[in-house]
Design a protein around this motif. Structure first.
Motif, short mmCIF file in Angstrom:
data_model
loop_
_atom_site.label_atom_id
_atom_site.label_comp_id
_atom_site.label_asym_id
_atom_site.label_seq_id
_atom_site.Cartn_x
_atom_site.Cartn_y
_atom_site.Cartn_z
N VAL A 23 45.39 36.04 44.64
CA VAL A 23 45.52 34.50 44.79
C VAL A 23 45.07 34.55 46.36
O VAL A 23 45.01 33.40 46.84
CB VAL A 23 47.10 34.63 44.89
N ASN A 24 44.92 35.70 46.99
CA ASN A 24 44.50 35.71 48.21
C ASN A 24 45.49 35.22 49.28
O ASN A 24 45.30 34.34 50.16
CB ASN A 24 43.05 34.90 48.53
N THR A 25 46.56 35.72 49.13
CA THR A 25 47.71 35.57 50.10
C THR A 25 48.52 36.69 50.23
O THR A 25 48.30 37.95 50.08
CB THR A 25 48.82 34.25 49.28
N ASN A 26 49.72 36.70 51.07
CA ASN A 26 50.42 37.85 51.55
C ASN A 26 51.66 37.83 50.16
O ASN A 26 52.06 37.15 49.51
CB ASN A 26 51.42 37.06 52.52
N PRO A 27 51.77 39.21 49.80
CA PRO A 27 52.67 39.75 48.89
C PRO A 27 53.90 39.12 48.88
O PRO A 27 54.67 38.90 47.99
CB PRO A 27 52.84 41.22 48.85
N VAL A 28 54.28 38.61 50.23
CA VAL A 28 55.69 38.24 50.39
C VAL A 28 55.74 36.70 49.59
O VAL A 28 56.77 36.56 49.03
CB VAL A 28 56.04 37.99 51.91
N VAL A 29 54.81 36.08 49.74
CA VAL A 29 54.77 34.59 48.93
C VAL A 29 54.90 35.11 47.61
O VAL A 29 55.51 34.37 47.00
CB VAL A 29 53.26 34.09 49.40
N ILE A 30 54.15 36.05 47.15
CA ILE A 30 54.24 36.45 45.67
C ILE A 30 55.70 36.64 45.19
O ILE A 30 56.05 36.29 44.06
CB ILE A 30 52.92 37.36 45.22
N ARG A 31 56.26 37.46 45.95
CA ARG A 31 57.59 37.97 45.61
C ARG A 31 58.55 36.75 45.54
O ARG A 31 59.21 36.77 44.71
CB ARG A 31 58.12 38.87 46.52
N LYS A 32 58.58 35.83 46.57
CA LYS A 32 59.21 34.74 46.55
C LYS A 32 58.90 33.75 45.10
O LYS A 32 59.99 33.35 44.42
CB LYS A 32 58.76 33.76 47.61
N ILE A 33 57.73 33.59 44.74
CA ILE A 33 57.44 32.75 43.71
C ILE A 33 57.81 33.42 42.47
O ILE A 33 58.46 32.86 41.45
CB ILE A 33 55.96 32.20 43.72
N MET A 34 57.83 34.76 42.35
CA MET A 34 58.08 35.64 41.29
C MET A 34 59.62 35.65 41.11
O MET A 34 59.93 35.61 39.96
CB MET A 34 57.80 37.16 41.46
N ARG A 35 60.36 35.43 42.15
CA ARG A 35 61.97 35.41 42.02
C ARG A 35 62.11 33.92 41.40
O ARG A 35 63.08 34.17 40.49
CB ARG A 35 62.55 35.48 43.44
#
Length: 145
Positions: free
Chosen positions: A34-46
């Motif tokens: 995605v070319n973003t921070n893993p924190v952003v991914i974890r938030k969306i994954m939740r």
């Protein structure tokens, strides 16, 4: 104002989980795609997990789809990530002049149109699946290779 980018990132995540289902899908690996921070991914994954679209196990690296991609609609993703507040895809400006005939009536007049447009968008999203997205990505990759 636009629809939150969480929507396109959510679609990206689900397509990647399908295409890379035999690989390790950690938030770090997904964030690289995605070319973003893993924190952003974890938030969306939740958000996706709460909606029942993905399975994520605490303490275990990786995620997987919770449903078949032909059953995962873009509307599911749209709603899961709160792309817009309920019935607020379009907003009407506040406090138009009540002394003006347009100002007095504009909100009620355009809200009807906006509601119809939002229903049409949601109907279209309901007819598109993650499978459609994955097939399109695969077709583009075959053309480019």
């Amino acid at each position: 104002m636009s629809i939150s980018s969480r929507f396109s990132v959510g679609i990206h995540i689900l397509a990647l989980l399908e295409i890379n289902k035999s690989g390790l899908n950690t938030s770090e690996n997904i964030a690289t795609s995605v070319n973003t921070n893993p924190v952003v991914i974890r938030k969306i994954m939740r958000m996706l997990k709460k909606a029942g679209l993905v399975d994520v196990q605490p303490g275990v690296a990786g995620a997987k789809l919770a449903r078949d991609i032909s059953k995962l609609t873009l509307l599911d993703v749209y709603r899961a990530v709160n792309a817009v507040q309920e019935d607020e895809l379009f907003s009407v400006h506040d406090n138009p002049n009540p002394d003006c005939p347009v100002g007095r009536n504009i909100q009620e007049s355009v809200e009807i149109q906006f509601s119809a447009a939002q229903r049409d968008l949601e109907k279209e999203l309901e007819n598109r699946t993650i499978k459609d997205v994955v097939h399109d990505i695969s077709d583009k990759e075959q053309v480019n290779n």
